[in-house]
Design a protein around this motif. Structure first.
Motif, PDB file in Angstrom:
ATOM      1  N   LEU A  44      -2.812  48.281  17.071  1.00 39.24           N
ATOM      2  CA  LEU A  44      -2.804  46.817  17.065  1.00 39.24           C
ATOM      3  C   LEU A  44      -2.438  46.225  18.432  1.00 39.24           C
ATOM      4  CD1 LEU A  44      -1.094  46.357  13.611  1.00 39.24           C
ATOM      5  CD2 LEU A  44      -3.340  45.431  14.230  1.00 39.24           C
ATOM      6  N   GLY A  45      -2.021  47.079  19.368  1.00 35.85           N
ATOM      7  CA  GLY A  45      -1.673  46.612  20.697  1.00 35.85           C
ATOM      8  C   GLY A  45      -0.240  46.131  20.835  1.00 35.85           C
ATOM      9  N   PHE A  46       0.628  46.459  19.861  1.00 33.18           N
ATOM     10  CA  PHE A  46       2.031  46.060  19.903  1.00 33.18           C
ATOM     11  C   PHE A  46       2.908  47.072  20.630  1.00 33.18           C
ATOM     12  CE2 PHE A  46       1.046  43.619  15.878  1.00 33.18           C
ATOM     13  CZ  PHE A  46       1.127  42.374  16.470  1.00 33.18           C
ATOM     14  N   VAL A  47       2.501  48.340  20.676  1.00 31.71           N
ATOM     15  CA  VAL A  47       3.271  49.385  21.351  1.00 31.71           C
ATOM     16  C   VAL A  47       2.453  49.839  22.559  1.00 31.71           C
ATOM     17  CG1 VAL A  47       4.250  51.707  21.149  1.00 31.71           C
ATOM     18  CG2 VAL A  47       4.388  50.139  19.210  1.00 31.71           C
ATOM     19  N   PRO A  48       3.046  49.830  23.748  1.00 33.47           N
ATOM     20  CA  PRO A  48       2.300  50.198  24.954  1.00 33.47           C
ATOM     21  C   PRO A  48       1.791  51.644  24.927  1.00 33.47           C
ATOM     22  CG  PRO A  48       4.378  49.130  25.527  1.00 33.47           C
ATOM     23  CD  PRO A  48       4.418  49.404  24.053  1.00 33.47           C
ATOM     24  N   ASN A  65      -6.823  42.269  26.241  1.00 29.59           N
ATOM     25  CA  ASN A  65      -7.752  42.046  25.125  1.00 29.59           C
ATOM     26  C   ASN A  65      -7.169  42.432  23.759  1.00 29.59           C
ATOM     27  OD1 ASN A  65      -7.963  44.838  24.944  1.00 29.59           O
ATOM     28  ND2 ASN A  65     -10.089  44.929  25.661  1.00 29.59           N
ATOM     29  N   ALA A  66      -5.881  42.699  23.697  1.00 30.03           N
ATOM     30  CA  ALA A  66      -5.262  43.125  22.434  1.00 30.03           C
ATOM     31  C   ALA A  66      -5.446  42.080  21.330  1.00 30.03           C
ATOM     32  CB  ALA A  66      -3.786  43.444  22.635  1.00 30.03           C
ATOM     33  N   ALA A  67      -5.311  40.813  21.654  1.00 30.56           N
ATOM     34  CA  ALA A  67      -5.473  39.760  20.639  1.00 30.56           C
ATOM     35  C   ALA A  67      -6.903  39.740  20.113  1.00 30.56           C
ATOM     36  CB  ALA A  67      -5.090  38.405  21.211  1.00 30.56           C
ATOM     37  N   THR A  68      -7.866  39.968  20.991  1.00 32.94           N
ATOM     38  CA  THR A  68      -9.267  40.024  20.565  1.00 32.94           C
ATOM     39  C   THR A  68      -9.497  41.238  19.673  1.00 32.94           C
ATOM     40  OG1 THR A  68      -9.937  38.932  22.607  1.00 32.94           O
ATOM     41  CG2 THR A  68     -11.651  40.110  21.390  1.00 32.94           C
ATOM     42  N   PHE A  69      -8.905  42.365  20.018  1.00 36.18           N
ATOM     43  CA  PHE A  69      -9.014  43.567  19.182  1.00 36.18           C
ATOM     44  C   PHE A  69      -8.446  43.309  17.788  1.00 36.18           C
ATOM     45  CE2 PHE A  69      -9.808  47.836  21.320  1.00 36.18           C
ATOM     46  CZ  PHE A  69     -10.676  47.300  22.254  1.00 36.18           C
ATOM     47  N   ARG A  70      -7.308  42.629  17.723  1.00 37.27           N
ATOM     48  CA  ARG A  70      -6.683  42.382  16.421  1.00 37.27           C
ATOM     49  C   ARG A  70      -7.575  41.536  15.518  1.00 37.27           C
ATOM     50  NH1 ARG A  70      -1.824  42.669  19.504  1.00 37.27           N
ATOM     51  NH2 ARG A  70      -1.838  40.462  20.009  1.00 37.27           N
ATOM     52  N   GLN A  71      -8.478  40.760  16.093  1.00 38.19           N
ATOM     53  CA  GLN A  71      -9.393  39.966  15.274  1.00 38.19           C
ATOM     54  C   GLN A  71     -10.420  40.846  14.561  1.00 38.19           C
ATOM     55  OE1 GLN A  71     -10.999  36.822  17.694  1.00 38.19           O
ATOM     56  NE2 GLN A  71      -8.981  35.960  18.085  1.00 38.19           N
ATOM     57  N   LEU A  72     -10.555  42.100  14.993  1.00 34.00           N
ATOM     58  CA  LEU A  72     -11.454  43.046  14.334  1.00 34.00           C
ATOM     59  C   LEU A  72     -10.743  43.844  13.252  1.00 34.00           C
ATOM     60  CD1 LEU A  72     -13.202  44.467  17.530  1.00 34.00           C
ATOM     61  CD2 LEU A  72     -14.120  42.767  15.924  1.00 34.00           C
ATOM     62  N   MET A  73      -9.431  43.645  13.130  1.00 36.90           N
ATOM     63  CA  MET A  73      -8.620  44.469  12.234  1.00 36.90           C
ATOM     64  C   MET A  73      -7.910  43.621  11.195  1.00 36.90           C
ATOM     65  SD  MET A  73      -6.752  46.924  14.980  1.00 36.90           S
ATOM     66  CE  MET A  73      -7.354  46.834  16.656  1.00 36.90           C
ATOM     67  N   ALA A  74      -7.724  44.224  10.044  1.00 35.17           N
ATOM     68  CA  ALA A  74      -6.856  43.654   9.016  1.00 35.17           C
ATOM     69  C   ALA A  74      -5.765  44.687   8.788  1.00 35.17           C
ATOM     70  CB  ALA A  74      -7.632  43.395   7.736  1.00 35.17           C
TER      71      ALA A  74
END
Length: 185
Positions: A44-48, A65-74
């Motif tokens: 999810l991009g929360f841990v480096p 781009n972590a926030a954009t990646f999270r939009q692809l995930m639930a």
């Protein structure tokens, strides 16, 4: 496709490689509950990421781009930590979920939610509600932290509909029926 290529997360003792394909159920097992959860947080991009890379369909995850990646995930947490219980950054807290504001844009009726929960064939518990909401968000990647054994058939059905379904579990049923298994030491 979700790929982890020789990824070493900050605070984790080992690297992990996996390829989670559309239409498949992948299970991360072994290690401790916290270690398995940390791998979902890393995705999810929360841990480096200290070394290696995480990518979706060939596009590498970066802090930018972590926030954009999270939009692809639930994401379906095992549980939420109440504000004030956190000694170090351990998402998700209730505030993390509110800060992301992801669920605020989802219009779901009680009927839709109840239909999804009924399809799970399980009790209407908190995690069942979160899982139903995650599925109704209709994201291509579904991350589920320590799902109950009751949800296995439902999660396999979600994978069969073309989603990447990645679960963390030490339940034998999950790693026996998963299309791919990654075992932490």
């Amino acid at each position: 496709m979700l790929e982890l290529n020789d990824v070493l997360l900050e605070g984790e003792p080992q690297t992990v490689s996996l390829m989670a394909f559309d239409g498949q159920l992948t299970c991360i097992t072994g290690g401790t509950d916290d270690q398995r959860t940390d791998w979902l947080y890393g995705i999810l991009g929360f841990v480096p990421v200290r070394s290696g890379y995480i990518s979706i369909d060939g596009e590498p995850l970066t802090p930018a781009n972590a926030a954009t990646f999270r939009q692809l995930m639930a994401y379906v947490p095992k549980s939420l930590r109440a504000e004030g219980q956190v000694r170090r950054f351990e998402p998700p807290t209730v505030q993390d979920i509110l800060d992301l504001k992801e669920n605020r844009h989802l219009t779901v009726t009680t009927g839709q939610l109840n239909r999804e929960i009924k399809m799970m064939g399980s009790a209407d518990d908190e995690q069942a509600q979160w899982l139903a909401l995650a599925v109704l968000r209709d994201r291509p990647i579904l991350l589920v932290d320590s799902p109950l054994p009751d949800y296995l058939d439902y999660l396999k059905m979600q994978a069969a509909q073309g989603r990447v379904v990645l679960v963390t579990s030490d339940d034998e049923a999950y790693w026996r029926q998963a299309d791919a298994v990654v075992e932490l030491s």
